[in-house]
Design a protein around this motif. Structure first.
Motif, PDB file in Angstrom:
ATOM      1  N   LYS A  81       0.844  -1.188   0.000  1.00 47.35           N
ATOM      2  CA  LYS A  81       0.000   0.000   0.000  1.00 47.35           C
ATOM      3  C   LYS A  81       0.884   1.244   0.000  1.00 47.35           C
ATOM      4  O   LYS A  81       1.784   1.372   0.825  1.00 47.35           O
ATOM      5  CB  LYS A  81      -0.914  -0.008   1.215  1.00 47.35           C
ATOM      6  CG  LYS A  81      -1.939   1.081   1.194  1.00 47.35           C
ATOM      7  CD  LYS A  81      -2.933   0.928   2.310  1.00 47.35           C
ATOM      8  CE  LYS A  81      -3.984   2.010   2.216  1.00 47.35           C
ATOM      9  NZ  LYS A  81      -4.993   1.877   3.263  1.00 47.35           N
ATOM     10  N   ASP A  82       0.600   2.134  -0.920  1.00 44.18           N
ATOM     11  CA  ASP A  82       1.383   3.354  -1.066  1.00 44.18           C
ATOM     12  C   ASP A  82       0.752   4.436  -0.207  1.00 44.18           C
ATOM     13  O   ASP A  82      -0.189   5.118  -0.620  1.00 44.18           O
ATOM     14  CB  ASP A  82       1.429   3.759  -2.533  1.00 44.18           C
ATOM     15  CG  ASP A  82       2.432   4.862  -2.804  1.00 44.18           C
ATOM     16  OD1 ASP A  82       3.147   5.263  -1.863  1.00 44.18           O
ATOM     17  OD2 ASP A  82       2.509   5.314  -3.960  1.00 44.18           O
ATOM     18  N   THR A  83       1.272   4.600   1.005  1.00 35.15           N
ATOM     19  CA  THR A  83       0.689   5.570   1.937  1.00 35.15           C
ATOM     20  C   THR A  83       0.947   7.010   1.490  1.00 35.15           C
ATOM     21  O   THR A  83       0.122   7.888   1.732  1.00 35.15           O
ATOM     22  CB  THR A  83       1.261   5.361   3.351  1.00 35.15           C
ATOM     23  OG1 THR A  83       2.688   5.430   3.301  1.00 35.15           O
ATOM     24  CG2 THR A  83       0.835   4.003   3.895  1.00 35.15           C
ATOM     25  N   LYS A  84       2.061   7.246   0.844  1.00 34.89           N
ATOM     26  CA  LYS A  84       2.377   8.598   0.379  1.00 34.89           C
ATOM     27  C   LYS A  84       1.351   9.046  -0.659  1.00 34.89           C
ATOM     28  O   LYS A  84       0.845  10.173  -0.605  1.00 34.89           O
ATOM     29  CB  LYS A  84       3.784   8.611  -0.208  1.00 34.89           C
ATOM     30  CG  LYS A  84       4.228   9.969  -0.672  1.00 34.89           C
ATOM     31  CD  LYS A  84       5.633   9.913  -1.221  1.00 34.89           C
ATOM     32  CE  LYS A  84       6.040  11.263  -1.779  1.00 34.89           C
ATOM     33  NZ  LYS A  84       7.370  11.220  -2.398  1.00 34.89           N
ATOM     34  N   PHE A  85       1.016   8.160  -1.589  1.00 32.28           N
ATOM     35  CA  PHE A  85       0.029   8.492  -2.617  1.00 32.28           C
ATOM     36  C   PHE A  85      -1.340   8.717  -1.992  1.00 32.28           C
ATOM     37  O   PHE A  85      -2.061   9.642  -2.368  1.00 32.28           O
ATOM     38  CB  PHE A  85      -0.041   7.369  -3.663  1.00 32.28           C
ATOM     39  CG  PHE A  85      -1.115   7.578  -4.685  1.00 32.28           C
ATOM     40  CD1 PHE A  85      -0.986   8.537  -5.662  1.00 32.28           C
ATOM     41  CD2 PHE A  85      -2.273   6.812  -4.644  1.00 32.28           C
ATOM     42  CE1 PHE A  85      -1.982   8.729  -6.598  1.00 32.28           C
ATOM     43  CE2 PHE A  85      -3.275   6.998  -5.577  1.00 32.28           C
ATOM     44  CZ  PHE A  85      -3.128   7.962  -6.557  1.00 32.28           C
ATOM     45  N   GLU A  86      -1.721   7.869  -1.037  1.00 35.21           N
ATOM     46  CA  GLU A  86      -3.020   8.026  -0.368  1.00 35.21           C
ATOM     47  C   GLU A  86      -3.088   9.361   0.365  1.00 35.21           C
ATOM     48  O   GLU A  86      -4.126  10.038   0.351  1.00 35.21           O
ATOM     49  CB  GLU A  86      -3.256   6.868   0.605  1.00 35.21           C
ATOM     50  CG  GLU A  86      -3.425   5.519  -0.054  1.00 35.21           C
ATOM     51  CD  GLU A  86      -4.680   5.419  -0.892  1.00 35.21           C
ATOM     52  OE1 GLU A  86      -5.695   6.054  -0.548  1.00 35.21           O
ATOM     53  OE2 GLU A  86      -4.636   4.710  -1.916  1.00 35.21           O
ATOM     54  N   LYS A  87      -1.998   9.734   1.006  1.00 32.59           N
ATOM     55  CA  LYS A  87      -1.954  11.005   1.734  1.00 32.59           C
ATOM     56  C   LYS A  87      -2.092  12.184   0.764  1.00 32.59           C
ATOM     57  O   LYS A  87      -2.848  13.125   1.019  1.00 32.59           O
ATOM     58  CB  LYS A  87      -0.643  11.112   2.513  1.00 32.59           C
ATOM     59  CG  LYS A  87      -0.555  12.324   3.392  1.00 32.59           C
ATOM     60  CD  LYS A  87       0.750  12.320   4.174  1.00 32.59           C
ATOM     61  CE  LYS A  87       0.866  13.565   5.025  1.00 32.59           C
ATOM     62  NZ  LYS A  87       2.130  13.615   5.762  1.00 32.59           N
ATOM     63  N   GLU A  88      -1.376  12.133  -0.356  1.00 37.21           N
ATOM     64  CA  GLU A  88      -1.467  13.202  -1.358  1.00 37.21           C
ATOM     65  C   GLU A  88      -2.869  13.274  -1.953  1.00 37.21           C
ATOM     66  O   GLU A  88      -3.378  14.366  -2.226  1.00 37.21           O
ATOM     67  CB  GLU A  88      -0.438  12.970  -2.470  1.00 37.21           C
ATOM     68  CG  GLU A  88       0.984  13.199  -2.047  1.00 37.21           C
ATOM     69  CD  GLU A  88       1.977  12.882  -3.142  1.00 37.21           C
ATOM     70  OE1 GLU A  88       1.547  12.559  -4.272  1.00 37.21           O
ATOM     71  OE2 GLU A  88       3.184  12.955  -2.873  1.00 37.21           O
ATOM     72  N   LYS A  89      -3.496  12.130  -2.137  1.00 34.16           N
ATOM     73  CA  LYS A  89      -4.846  12.089  -2.679  1.00 34.16           C
ATOM     74  C   LYS A  89      -5.832  12.772  -1.728  1.00 34.16           C
ATOM     75  O   LYS A  89      -6.690  13.548  -2.164  1.00 34.16           O
ATOM     76  CB  LYS A  89      -5.232  10.620  -2.912  1.00 34.16           C
ATOM     77  CG  LYS A  89      -6.503  10.407  -3.679  1.00 34.16           C
ATOM     78  CD  LYS A  89      -6.588   8.943  -4.065  1.00 34.16           C
ATOM     79  CE  LYS A  89      -7.919   8.382  -3.670  1.00 34.16           C
ATOM     80  NZ  LYS A  89      -8.091   6.970  -4.013  1.00 34.16           N
ATOM     81  N   MET A  90      -5.700  12.500  -0.450  1.00 32.84           N
ATOM     82  CA  MET A  90      -6.583  13.128   0.539  1.00 32.84           C
ATOM     83  C   MET A  90      -6.338  14.641   0.602  1.00 32.84           C
ATOM     84  O   MET A  90      -7.287  15.428   0.699  1.00 32.84           O
ATOM     85  CB  MET A  90      -6.364  12.499   1.922  1.00 32.84           C
ATOM     86  CG  MET A  90      -6.874  11.077   2.025  1.00 32.84           C
ATOM     87  SD  MET A  90      -8.640  10.944   1.729  1.00 32.84           S
ATOM     88  CE  MET A  90      -9.280  11.804   3.137  1.00 32.84           C
ATOM     89  N   GLU A  91      -5.060  15.036   0.549  1.00 37.62           N
ATOM     90  CA  GLU A  91      -4.752  16.464   0.580  1.00 37.62           C
ATOM     91  C   GLU A  91      -5.318  17.175  -0.644  1.00 37.62           C
ATOM     92  O   GLU A  91      -5.810  18.307  -0.543  1.00 37.62           O
ATOM     93  CB  GLU A  91      -3.232  16.662   0.653  1.00 37.62           C
ATOM     94  CG  GLU A  91      -2.638  16.283   1.989  1.00 37.62           C
ATOM     95  CD  GLU A  91      -1.119  16.360   1.986  1.00 37.62           C
ATOM     96  OE1 GLU A  91      -0.524  16.661   0.929  1.00 37.62           O
ATOM     97  OE2 GLU A  91      -0.531  16.094   3.043  1.00 37.62           O
TER      98      GLU A  91
END
Length: 108
Positions: A81-91
């Motif tokens: 799971k790419d947490t960095k991508f998920e975080k950027e998506k939420m931002e």
């Protein structure tokens, strides 16, 4: 008949080696199985002094099948799971909502 079997055994052994090197998983067993069948037929049709080539081809088929089997059983495909991508998506979603709210305020 023997010449035809030699050609088919060589072709399918080459395909077996190529397919075992590619990431095709268990699809590589199809040319390996065909190559083994042709190698065994060639071994049966060959005279005692002509059995060197069929033995070599059969060894290559067995080696490539063991390689594919080892690759299939020992290599595990894992999805991380790419947490960095998920975080950027939420931002990005939060920023988009803020921009829409600002546009609504400007229109009023």
């Amino acid at each position: 008949m023997r010449k035809l079997l030699v050609v088919l055994a060589i072709i399918f052994t080459a395909l077996a080696i190529i397919f075992s090197a590619l990431p095709l998983d268990t699809i590589a067993f199809l040319p390996i199985g065909l190559a083994m069948v042709f190698c065994l037929l060639l071994l049966k049709k060959s005279a005692v002094n002509q059995r060197k080539l069929p033995n070599i081809l059969l060894f290559l088929c067995v080696a490539s099948s063991l390689f594919v089997l080892g690759k299939t059983l020992l290599v595990k495909d894992q999805v991380v799971k790419d947490t960095k991508f998920e975080k950027e998506k939420m931002e990005t979603k939060i920023e988009a909502k803020k921009e829409l709210e600002e546009l609504e305020k400007d229109l009023e």
